[in-house]
Design a protein around this motif. Structure first.
Motif, PDB file in Angstrom:
ATOM      1  N   CYS A  88       1.387   6.183   3.285  1.00 19.72           N
ATOM      2  CA  CYS A  88       2.179   4.994   3.632  1.00 19.72           C
ATOM      3  C   CYS A  88       3.538   5.085   2.939  1.00 19.72           C
ATOM      4  O   CYS A  88       3.609   5.334   1.737  1.00 19.72           O
ATOM      5  CB  CYS A  88       1.446   3.736   3.173  1.00 19.72           C
ATOM      6  SG  CYS A  88       2.443   2.242   3.326  1.00 19.72           S
ATOM      7  N   PHE A 144       0.826  -1.217   0.000  1.00 19.66           N
ATOM      8  CA  PHE A 144       0.000   0.000   0.000  1.00 19.66           C
ATOM      9  C   PHE A 144       0.861   1.269   0.000  1.00 19.66           C
ATOM     10  O   PHE A 144       0.399   2.325   0.411  1.00 19.66           O
ATOM     11  CB  PHE A 144      -0.924  -0.005   1.222  1.00 19.66           C
ATOM     12  CG  PHE A 144      -1.775  -1.247   1.328  1.00 19.66           C
ATOM     13  CD1 PHE A 144      -2.782  -1.499   0.401  1.00 19.66           C
ATOM     14  CD2 PHE A 144      -1.554  -2.180   2.334  1.00 19.66           C
ATOM     15  CE1 PHE A 144      -3.563  -2.650   0.481  1.00 19.66           C
ATOM     16  CE2 PHE A 144      -2.330  -3.329   2.424  1.00 19.66           C
ATOM     17  CZ  PHE A 144      -3.334  -3.565   1.501  1.00 19.66           C
ATOM     18  N   SER A 204      -3.556   4.473   9.886  1.00 20.40           N
ATOM     19  CA  SER A 204      -2.817   3.952  11.038  1.00 20.40           C
ATOM     20  C   SER A 204      -2.039   5.099  11.696  1.00 20.40           C
ATOM     21  O   SER A 204      -1.499   5.962  11.019  1.00 20.40           O
ATOM     22  CB  SER A 204      -1.870   2.829  10.619  1.00 20.40           C
ATOM     23  OG  SER A 204      -0.911   3.313   9.720  1.00 20.40           O
ATOM     24  N   SER A 261       4.084  -3.030  10.796  1.00 19.09           N
ATOM     25  CA  SER A 261       4.859  -3.088   9.556  1.00 19.09           C
ATOM     26  C   SER A 261       5.477  -1.742   9.197  1.00 19.09           C
ATOM     27  O   SER A 261       6.411  -1.703   8.400  1.00 19.09           O
ATOM     28  CB  SER A 261       3.949  -3.476   8.382  1.00 19.09           C
ATOM     29  OG  SER A 261       3.064  -4.496   8.715  1.00 19.09           O
ATOM     30  N   CYS A 262       4.927  -0.670   9.729  1.00 18.54           N
ATOM     31  CA  CYS A 262       5.261   0.678   9.244  1.00 18.54           C
ATOM     32  C   CYS A 262       6.708   1.050   9.532  1.00 18.54           C
ATOM     33  O   CYS A 262       7.210   0.797  10.622  1.00 18.54           O
ATOM     34  CB  CYS A 262       4.350   1.712   9.883  1.00 18.54           C
ATOM     35  SG  CYS A 262       2.629   1.277   9.801  1.00 18.54           S
ATOM     36  N   CYS A 304      -3.187   6.241   4.659  1.00 17.91           N
ATOM     37  CA  CYS A 304      -3.550   5.214   5.637  1.00 17.91           C
ATOM     38  C   CYS A 304      -3.873   5.860   6.996  1.00 17.91           C
ATOM     39  O   CYS A 304      -3.212   6.808   7.406  1.00 17.91           O
ATOM     40  CB  CYS A 304      -2.385   4.238   5.771  1.00 17.91           C
ATOM     41  SG  CYS A 304      -2.671   2.958   6.987  1.00 17.91           S
ATOM     42  N   THR A 360       5.803   2.461   3.403  1.00 18.31           N
ATOM     43  CA  THR A 360       6.346   1.117   3.663  1.00 18.31           C
ATOM     44  C   THR A 360       6.031   0.178   2.503  1.00 18.31           C
ATOM     45  O   THR A 360       4.921   0.199   1.968  1.00 18.31           O
ATOM     46  CB  THR A 360       5.739   0.572   4.973  1.00 18.31           C
ATOM     47  OG1 THR A 360       6.008   1.521   6.000  1.00 18.31           O
ATOM     48  CG2 THR A 360       6.319  -0.770   5.351  1.00 18.31           C
ATOM     49  N   LYS A 417      -7.558   2.440   4.564  1.00 18.23           N
ATOM     50  CA  LYS A 417      -6.560   3.082   3.706  1.00 18.23           C
ATOM     51  C   LYS A 417      -7.168   3.281   2.329  1.00 18.23           C
ATOM     52  O   LYS A 417      -8.069   2.538   1.929  1.00 18.23           O
ATOM     53  CB  LYS A 417      -5.267   2.270   3.647  1.00 18.23           C
ATOM     54  CG  LYS A 417      -5.433   0.776   3.543  1.00 18.23           C
ATOM     55  CD  LYS A 417      -4.072   0.114   3.737  1.00 18.23           C
ATOM     56  CE  LYS A 417      -3.937  -0.769   4.955  1.00 18.23           C
ATOM     57  NZ  LYS A 417      -3.786  -0.246   6.221  1.00 18.23           N
ATOM     58  N   CYS A 451       2.935  -4.439   3.821  1.00 11.47           N
ATOM     59  CA  CYS A 451       2.108  -4.318   5.026  1.00 11.47           C
ATOM     60  C   CYS A 451       1.744  -5.752   5.435  1.00 11.47           C
ATOM     61  O   CYS A 451       0.732  -6.283   5.005  1.00 11.47           O
ATOM     62  CB  CYS A 451       0.863  -3.500   4.676  1.00 11.47           C
ATOM     63  SG  CYS A 451      -0.171  -3.107   6.081  1.00 11.47           S
ATOM     64  N   ASP A 501      -2.337  -4.409  10.770  1.00 12.01           N
ATOM     65  CA  ASP A 501      -2.070  -3.175  10.010  1.00 12.01           C
ATOM     66  C   ASP A 501      -2.910  -3.105   8.744  1.00 12.01           C
ATOM     67  O   ASP A 501      -3.471  -2.064   8.410  1.00 12.01           O
ATOM     68  CB  ASP A 501      -0.598  -3.116   9.580  1.00 12.01           C
ATOM     69  CG  ASP A 501       0.355  -3.016  10.757  1.00 12.01           C
ATOM     70  OD1 ASP A 501      -0.090  -2.640  11.843  1.00 12.01           O
ATOM     71  OD2 ASP A 501       1.540  -3.334  10.553  1.00 12.01           O
ATOM     72  N   ARG A 508       3.053   3.513  14.839  1.00 11.54           N
ATOM     73  CA  ARG A 508       1.957   3.657  13.872  1.00 11.54           C
ATOM     74  C   ARG A 508       1.369   2.283  13.545  1.00 11.54           C
ATOM     75  O   ARG A 508       0.150   2.116  13.541  1.00 11.54           O
ATOM     76  CB  ARG A 508       2.513   4.313  12.604  1.00 11.54           C
ATOM     77  CG  ARG A 508       1.471   4.516  11.555  1.00 11.54           C
ATOM     78  CD  ARG A 508       2.007   5.168  10.300  1.00 11.54           C
ATOM     79  NE  ARG A 508       0.868   5.601   9.491  1.00 11.54           N
ATOM     80  CZ  ARG A 508       0.951   6.088   8.279  1.00 11.54           C
ATOM     81  NH1 ARG A 508       2.124   6.248   7.713  1.00 11.54           N
ATOM     82  NH2 ARG A 508      -0.138   6.454   7.624  1.00 11.54           N
TER      83      ARG A 508
HETATM   84  S1  SF4 Z   1       2.557  -0.395   6.286  1.00  9.46           S
HETATM   85 FE1  SF4 Z   1       0.339  -0.809   6.347  1.00  9.46          FE
HETATM   86  S2  SF4 Z   1      -0.395   0.114   8.248  1.00  9.46           S
HETATM   87 FE2  SF4 Z   1       1.643   0.994   7.821  1.00  9.46          FE
HETATM   88  S3  SF4 Z   1       1.222   2.910   6.731  1.00  9.46           S
HETATM   89 FE3  SF4 Z   1       1.523   1.277   5.210  1.00  9.46          FE
HETATM   90  S4  SF4 Z   1      -0.510   0.511   4.749  1.00  9.46           S
HETATM   91 FE4  SF4 Z   1      -0.643   1.654   6.674  1.00  9.46          FE
END
Ligand code: SF4
Length: 300
Positions: free
Chosen positions: A283, A238, A245, A262-263, A243, A285, A298, A288, A293, A259
């Motif tokens: 996001c 994502f 989170s 996974s972030c 998002c 990252t 999102k 995810c 998460d 957050r």
């Molecule tokens: S890793 Fe997942 S929970 Fe973290 S910002 Fe990205 S989409 Fe959101």
């Protein structure tokens, strides 16, 4: 979380676990009791509620895991505090190996009775748990009105024997989720699954009792029964999406407030000093991988 002012808290109380499964990654468990004081945890509950309310969220979903959260002796007192600062709706979830006896669970049911919804993800660990007793406790909780899902990590080498056990549990009327194993850093799903195994994890064991996930492309809605399937379907990237989170949810891992699991962001602070985001953020990252998460709202 899409339709209501619901704030989600996923809280790893500590890494201590009373089981020591051979396939458990070192980051996920510890022999050392590593909980912090009840007073501090109570302050954290109050602070989360206060900051979430400033963001417009009045309802709370508390999800406790570990390690093994039931090993925390003050857990009943912590749960009792949830109801002390009023909210129109509160729910509780626990991820547990279900090792305490049925008397302990009866007490948990009594304490949590004041909350509007109660759910448990029960992980079956064959090296320590007994199938019959485990299933009996699932049924005991279901009869008390608790939503139960057995979460089964499908280790590739033991895939089909594990699948047979899951089928026996399902025949007793218990929901089962098949979960792919992630790597040692919890960043991606490991190799070693055949196409047949992937198909089973993607499609089998449909949950009874509704869908956890709603996806929409603006014209049509699509539903997924449980967030764990995001990984099995490899729909877990994502980056550059917006998002919620850190704004509509928070993760606590020991003393760290984050957050999401996974972030890649810096943490939001520590238990005694943290600040939630005041709006949704982009996001940054790549993957995810935690279902805690991926189920946070999102949009692209
Ligand atoms: S890793 Fe997942 S929970 Fe973290 S910002 Fe990205 S989409 Fe959101």
């Amino acid at each position: 979380m899409l339709d209501r002012p619901l704030f989600n808290i996923s809280w790893i109380l500590g890494r201590f676990c009373n089981y020591k499964c051979s396939y458990c990654w070192p980051y996920a468990r510890s022999d050392k009791i590593d909980y912090m004081s009840l007073e501090l945890y109570i302050q954290v509950i109050d602070e989360i509620k206060s900051q979430a309310r400033q963001n417009g969220f009045e309802e709370f979903h508390w999800s406790f895991s570990g390690g093994e959260p039931t090993a925390y002796k003050e857990l009943p007192n912590l749960i009792k505090h949830l109801d002390e600062t009023e909210s129109p709706y509160q729910s509780i979830h626990m991820t547990t190996n279900l090792s305490p006896g049925s008397k302990w669970w009866k007490n948990w049911c009594d304490i949590t009775d004041c909350l509007q919804r109660r759910s448990i993800t029960a992980s079956f660990h064959a090296e320590f748990a007994k199938e019959q007793e485990f299933g009996d406790k699932c049924l005991q909780l279901m009869y008390e009105g608790v939503h139960i899902t057995v979460n089964q990590v499908m280790v590739p080498d033991k895939f089909f024997e594990t699948l047979e056990r899951c089928e026996r549990l399902r025949k007793r009327g218990i929901n089962v989720t098949l979960k792919p194993q992630s790597d040692i850093t919890a960043s991606y799903v490991i190799d070693g699954y055949s196409q047949q195994m992937i198909d089973i994890m993607q499609n089998d064991f449909e949950q009874q009792g509704g869908y956890q996930i709603r996806l929409t492309d603006g014209e049509q809605n699509y539903f997924i029964d449980q967030a764990e399937r995001f990984n099995a379907l490899k729909f877990n990237q994502f980056k550059n999406w917006t998002c919620n989170s850190g704004y509509q949810s928070v993760i606590i891992v020991g003393n760290d407030v984050k957050r999401g699991y996974s972030c890649r962001e810096e943490s939001l602070g520590t238990l005694d000093n943290f600040k939630l985001f005041s709006s949704p953020k982009v996001c940054i990252t790549k993957d995810c991988v935690s279902s805690a998460d991926s189920k946070i709202p999102k949009c692209k």
